[in-house]
Write a protein that holds these residues in place. Structure first.
Motif, mmCIF file in Angstrom:
data_model
loop_
_atom_site.group_PDB
_atom_site.id
_atom_site.type_symbol
_atom_site.label_atom_id
_atom_site.label_comp_id
_atom_site.label_asym_id
_atom_site.label_seq_id
_atom_site.Cartn_x
_atom_site.Cartn_y
_atom_site.Cartn_z
ATOM 1 N N ALA A 64 0.843 -1.202 0.000
ATOM 2 C CA ALA A 64 0.000 0.000 0.000
ATOM 3 C C ALA A 64 0.879 1.253 0.000
ATOM 4 O O ALA A 64 0.533 2.256 -0.632
ATOM 5 C CB ALA A 64 -0.939 -0.013 1.206
ATOM 6 N N THR B 34 -2.580 7.915 2.411
ATOM 7 C CA THR B 34 -2.465 6.580 2.996
ATOM 8 C C THR B 34 -3.802 6.051 3.495
ATOM 9 O O THR B 34 -4.168 4.900 3.215
ATOM 10 C CB THR B 34 -1.438 6.595 4.153
ATOM 11 O OG1 THR B 34 -0.198 7.084 3.649
ATOM 12 C CG2 THR B 34 -1.242 5.230 4.759
ATOM 13 N N SER B 35 -4.550 6.868 4.222
ATOM 14 C CA SER B 35 -5.835 6.408 4.761
ATOM 15 C C SER B 35 -6.818 6.079 3.638
ATOM 16 O O SER B 35 -7.585 5.119 3.740
ATOM 17 C CB SER B 35 -6.427 7.453 5.706
ATOM 18 O OG SER B 35 -6.656 8.673 5.017
ATOM 19 N N SER C 110 -5.808 2.782 2.115
ATOM 20 C CA SER C 110 -6.149 1.712 3.057
ATOM 21 C C SER C 110 -7.634 1.363 2.978
ATOM 22 O O SER C 110 -8.008 0.188 2.877
ATOM 23 C CB SER C 110 -5.767 2.142 4.470
ATOM 24 O OG SER C 110 -6.105 1.154 5.392
ATOM 25 N N GLU C 111 -8.493 2.379 3.021
ATOM 26 C CA GLU C 111 -9.940 2.150 2.957
ATOM 27 C C GLU C 111 -10.348 1.543 1.617
ATOM 28 O O GLU C 111 -11.134 0.593 1.566
ATOM 29 C CB GLU C 111 -10.685 3.466 3.189
ATOM 30 C CG GLU C 111 -10.564 4.008 4.587
ATOM 31 C CD GLU C 111 -11.063 5.437 4.718
ATOM 32 O OE1 GLU C 111 -11.749 5.932 3.790
ATOM 33 O OE2 GLU C 111 -10.759 6.066 5.741
ATOM 34 N N SER D 52 -8.479 -0.128 -0.517
ATOM 35 C CA SER D 52 -7.921 -1.483 -0.632
ATOM 36 C C SER D 52 -8.785 -2.485 0.117
ATOM 37 O O SER D 52 -9.035 -3.591 -0.379
ATOM 38 C CB SER D 52 -6.497 -1.531 -0.087
ATOM 39 O OG SER D 52 -5.648 -0.720 -0.847
ATOM 40 N N ALA D 53 -9.247 -2.115 1.296
ATOM 41 C CA ALA D 53 -10.119 -3.003 2.084
ATOM 42 C C ALA D 53 -11.396 -3.314 1.308
ATOM 43 O O ALA D 53 -11.854 -4.463 1.285
ATOM 44 C CB ALA D 53 -10.442 -2.372 3.433
ATOM 45 N N ARG E 116 -4.561 -9.656 -0.245
ATOM 46 C CA ARG E 116 -3.392 -9.206 0.519
ATOM 47 C C ARG E 116 -2.624 -10.464 0.885
ATOM 48 O O ARG E 116 -3.202 -11.411 1.412
ATOM 49 C CB ARG E 116 -3.829 -8.453 1.768
ATOM 50 C CG ARG E 116 -2.659 -7.886 2.551
ATOM 51 C CD ARG E 116 -3.112 -7.050 3.734
ATOM 52 N NE ARG E 116 -3.604 -5.764 3.269
ATOM 53 C CZ ARG E 116 -4.795 -5.254 3.565
ATOM 54 N NH1 ARG E 116 -5.629 -5.921 4.332
ATOM 55 N NH2 ARG E 116 -5.162 -4.085 3.108
#
Length: 169
Positions: free
Chosen positions: A56, A67-68, A71-72, A74-75, A85
């Motif tokens: 990431a 970054t946040s 992250s969101e 990607s989830a 992952r």
């Protein structure tokens, strides 16, 4: 004269941003929304398609997306079965994002559709304008010899004189 140059640069930055937002809205409306994809999700899938499995942090570095947000998004992509992952074989501490077969099929369909919208929008511009814009944008990208982003250094600690209480420690 420097004031004029600063005003022109601010105006250019504002217009470039507005143009990017307009292009993004067209892409989202015409290509991404029908498949319930966000622009960030598209950027992640596209990056994984281009460079293969990566962290990431790599995606943040390459795309400039926060970054946040990565992250969101990607989830969500993992929940949708488009990305997995997995542990990096070279460093068990690292987690790599990788396209699934479904993710690859989707991004392989989306890339030509996105390109078609971009071509349709830009075809109204002359070749000279497009070439000039490409040169300008390439020059302004990090590493394009026009823009350097450096991490600011922390201020140096104050120098202690010999008579100060800390000097004897």
């Amino acid at each position: 004269m420097p004031e004029q140059k600063g005003t022109a640069a601010a105006s250019l930055t504002q217009r470039a941003h507005r143009a990017a937002v307009t292009m993004r809205r067209h892409l989202e409306h015409e290509v991404l929304q029908p498949v319930q994809m966000t622009f960030t999700g598209y950027e992640i899938l596209h990056t994984l398609r281009e460079i293969g499995a990566c962290t990431a942090v790599d995606i943040v570095r390459i795309t400039g997306i926060r970054t946040s947000t990565v992250s969101e998004a990607s989830a969500r992509l993992i929940d949708e079965g488009l990305v997995i992952r997995r542990v990096d074989q070279r460093d068990a501490r690292a987690r790599l994002l990788q396209l699934t077969e479904s993710g690859r099929r989707l991004i392989d369909r989306l890339v030509p559709a996105v390109s078609a919208v971009e071509v349709r929008i830009l075809q109204e511009l002359s070749a000279g304008v497009v070439t000039g814009a490409e040169l300008l944008l390439a020059h302004l990208q990090p590493g394009g010899n026009g823009l350097t982003i450096e991490t600011p250094r922390p201020p140096a600690p104050p120098v202690q004189s010999e008579g100060s209480p800390a000097a004897g420690r």
